[in-house]
Design an enzyme around this catalytic site. Structure first.
Site, PDB file in Angstrom:
ATOM      1  N   GLN A 180      27.605  20.556 -54.340  1.00  0.00           N
ATOM      2  CA  GLN A 180      26.968  19.399 -53.700  1.00  0.00           C
ATOM      3  C   GLN A 180      25.761  18.889 -54.477  1.00  0.00           C
ATOM      4  O   GLN A 180      25.302  17.767 -54.255  1.00  0.00           O
ATOM      5  CB  GLN A 180      26.525  19.763 -52.277  1.00  0.00           C
ATOM      6  CG  GLN A 180      27.655  20.086 -51.336  1.00  0.00           C
ATOM      7  CD  GLN A 180      28.504  18.876 -50.966  1.00  0.00           C
ATOM      8  OE1 GLN A 180      28.058  17.729 -51.030  1.00  0.00           O
ATOM      9  NE2 GLN A 180      29.748  19.121 -50.587  1.00  0.00           N
ATOM     10  N   SER A 200      31.992  20.414 -59.320  1.00  0.00           N
ATOM     11  CA  SER A 200      33.274  19.777 -59.068  1.00  0.00           C
ATOM     12  C   SER A 200      33.204  18.287 -59.395  1.00  0.00           C
ATOM     13  O   SER A 200      32.163  17.652 -59.212  1.00  0.00           O
ATOM     14  CB  SER A 200      33.615  19.986 -57.593  1.00  0.00           C
ATOM     15  OG  SER A 200      34.741  19.220 -57.264  1.00  0.00           O
ATOM     16  N   GLY A 201      34.314  17.729 -59.867  1.00  0.00           N
ATOM     17  CA  GLY A 201      34.330  16.336 -60.286  1.00  0.00           C
ATOM     18  C   GLY A 201      34.296  15.332 -59.140  1.00  0.00           C
ATOM     19  O   GLY A 201      33.616  14.312 -59.223  1.00  0.00           O
ATOM     20  N   THR A 238      46.984  24.592 -69.611  1.00  0.00           N
ATOM     21  CA  THR A 238      46.820  23.363 -70.399  1.00  0.00           C
ATOM     22  C   THR A 238      45.697  22.521 -69.820  1.00  0.00           C
ATOM     23  O   THR A 238      45.596  22.368 -68.602  1.00  0.00           O
ATOM     24  CB  THR A 238      48.141  22.562 -70.386  1.00  0.00           C
ATOM     25  OG1 THR A 238      49.146  23.372 -70.976  1.00  0.00           O
ATOM     26  CG2 THR A 238      48.009  21.256 -71.143  1.00  0.00           C
ATOM     27  N   CYS A 326      36.605  22.155 -32.825  1.00  0.00           N
ATOM     28  CA  CYS A 326      37.849  21.396 -32.896  1.00  0.00           C
ATOM     29  C   CYS A 326      38.111  20.860 -34.284  1.00  0.00           C
ATOM     30  O   CYS A 326      39.243  20.609 -34.656  1.00  0.00           O
ATOM     31  CB  CYS A 326      37.814  20.252 -31.902  1.00  0.00           C
ATOM     32  SG  CYS A 326      38.172  20.814 -30.251  1.00  0.00           S
TER      33      CYS A 326
END
Lengths: 393, 147
Positions: A180, A200-201, A238, A326
């Site tokens: 984040q 993360s991208g 790869t 929930c």
């Protein structure tokens, strides 16, 4: 329904046009495997190297310390499991916090089943860890400290520099889940003594399915994905060339715009928080007021339940998220909200709104106006509110 | 994830509110789990349910099942209302996602709790009705003291 107001940027972001444009040629034109010998593949190899350099620059790392992965969860899993394995002879104790992302928490729980011991540090009512408690928790056999840079739910920014200092002085490795924080706030791996970092991208207007792990030179860590010799033989598979290119461009843009973006989002966030807190009674702001991600607002509205709130917001074109049971798929509300000391019934009424630089003040006004109506409506049908009002009389 | 009927009953819930001096009222569920239903019944001298109202704290499915349950018991005798099962509520809503089945159980229990209250107040014995166990009264205290 009029326009879409997307306020769930902590979940994922829109890929920016520049990013898509930069990625496209690597699907159809330069599709060569960067590990190949022929010159046709050179372009892909160069693109991967250039993205690696950009990404390293963002956190003050060297390019050879950046390893591409399939995303933040893979990076977290790799950092924790592979460190645990590599340092098992030194000890089997890991320190983390109660408010980590499940990619860290469930990995630690998995290791507990394998004979490791994990200390889950408490946090205060704003979600901050206490560095003194961290220091006290360190033992002879502690091999890893894993503490997130910023929390995904309540946006609290942890004292990473202080944590790094403590880890270094005790000779314990320090991993931070910066999914984040990366590209949103300044991070310097040397200044903060970070040994491993997950990013993360898709949280910075880049593509999904691409992430990275920073591993400081000298850190002993096992491969997690075995196979080919990619990524200095540490992460086989790869290269996801278009993803890597997109991640690199997204990071470059994030860095260039960081200051302006922080200023813009912070002002908008504070405006949102101010209006909600002033205009909706029985509301709590979750997370630290100051040490907070620029784009994060998180509230608890008493007497109502989060999922109902999300559905009604959705009917007005507004996307948000909640930590209610929930929405978590279990009977318990968010572990983060419980860790900051909220009772279950309050935690069920949580709402997270995460902004982007595409959001305008009028979007916030529209959202708050709808929010007021929706909460009033849900409270009017809540037996908890009925009881509360009767008790007040 | 929800059927159109569930969304309809959530977005336009039928019979929301309270009944002044109800023949029976019952509250089930608990705030800790995130669902509370309160059902009010107005039952005439012939044992026919003239009116049913509800208030619910909970998710979309909790509101929709409460709404449907009140619709299903209205106009029925006490004995008929007792036969409104969670399955009937679910079917009337064109189904619920598996994680939400407990909401329909809660709706069934809310009917039973209101009927139990009615039976107690009127000193009646309703065949097949058992005292509901899922009551919120024990949780009221910790809710009230917050803030």
């Amino acid at each position: 329904m009029s326009k879409l107001i997307y306020l769930d940027n902590a979940a994922t972001t829109a890929v920016s046009k520049e990013v898509v444009d930069a990625m496209l040629p690597y699907f159809t034109e330069y599709y060569g495997n960067p590990s190949a010998i022929y010159s046709f593949a050179n372009e892909s190899g160069k693109a991967v190297a250039s993205a690696r350099e950009t990404l390293a620059g963002i956190i003050g790392a060297k390019p050879e310390e950046i390893y591409f992965t399939g995303g933040g969860s893979e990076s977290d899993n790799w950092a924790i499991k592979a460190t645990a394995e590599a340092y098992a002879s030194k000890g089997k104790h890991i320190i983390t916090t109660k408010i980590e992302h499940h990619a860290v928490l469930h990995t630690c729980e998995y290791l507990e089943k394998k004979g490791y011991e994990v200390t889950y540090l408490d946090v205060d009512e704003n979600g901050l860890i206490n560095p003194n408690e961290l220091e006290k928790a360190i033992r002879e056999d502690t091999i890893l400290i894993s503490i997130m840079a910023a929390n995904n739910e309540i946006g609290t920014i942890e004292p990473i520099e202080e944590i790094g200092k403590i880890a270094k002085s005790h000779g314990v490795l320090f991993h931070t889940d910066a999914v984040q924080a990366f590209g949103h706030i300044k991070i310097d791996v040397d200044k903060m003594n970070i040994d491993m970092l997950s990013a993360s991208g898709h949280k910075i207007n880049g593509p999904k399915g691409i992430g990275l792990m920073y591993i400081r030179k000298g850190v002993k860590i096992r491969s997690f994905i075995h196979g080919g010799a990619q990524e200095r033989q540490r992460r086989a598979g790869t290269h996801n060339v278009p993803g890597i290119v997109g991640f690199g461009v997204a990071a470059k843009l994030a860095l260039e715009n960081m200051e302006a973006r922080i200023k813009y989002e912070t002002e908008l966030r504070d405006y949102l928080i101010k209006r909600v807190m002033e205009e909706i009674p029985y509301t709590r702001l979750n997370g630290d007021k100051e040490k907070r991600l620029p784009n994060n607002a998180n509230f608890c509205f008493r007497f109502i339940e989060g999922e109902s709130l999300l559905i009604l917001l959705d009917q007005n074109g507004i996307c948000g998220s909640s930590g209610s049971a929930c929405t978590s798929g279990s009977l318990d509300p968010s572990h983060v909200l419980l860790a900051i000391g909220l009772p279950h019934e309050i935690a069920h009424g949580s709402l997270r709104l995460t902004l982007s630089d595409q959001i305008k003040k009028e979007d916030i006004d529209f959202t708050v106006d709808r929010l007021k109506e929706i909460i009033e409506r849900l409270r009017s049908m809540s037996p908890l509110y009925e009881d509360f009002i009767k008790k007040q009389k | 994830m929800y059927s159109e009927k569930v969304i309809d009953h959530f977005s336009n819930p039928r019979n929301v509110g309270e009944i002044e001096n109800p023949s029976g009222v019952g509250t089930v569920g608990n705030a800790k789990c995130g669902d509370i239903m309160r059902m009010y019944l107005d039952i005439d001298d012939n044992g026919i349910i003239q009116e049913a109202k509800f208030k619910t704290f909970g998710c979309g499915a909790a509101v929709a099942t409460s709404s449907m349950a009140t619709e299903l018991v209205k106009g029925k005798t006490v004995e008929e209302a007792l036969k409104v099962t969670n399955k009937a509520v679910m079917e009337a809503l064109d189904g619920l996602p598996p994680v939400k089945v407990h909401c329909s159980l809660l709706a069934e229990e809310a009917i039973h709790a209101a009927l139990w209250d009615y039976a107690e107040k009127h000193d009646l014995k309703i065949e097949g009705l058992q005292k509901p166990v899922n009551d919120i009264s024990e949780h009221e205290e910790d809710i009230a003291e917050e803030y």
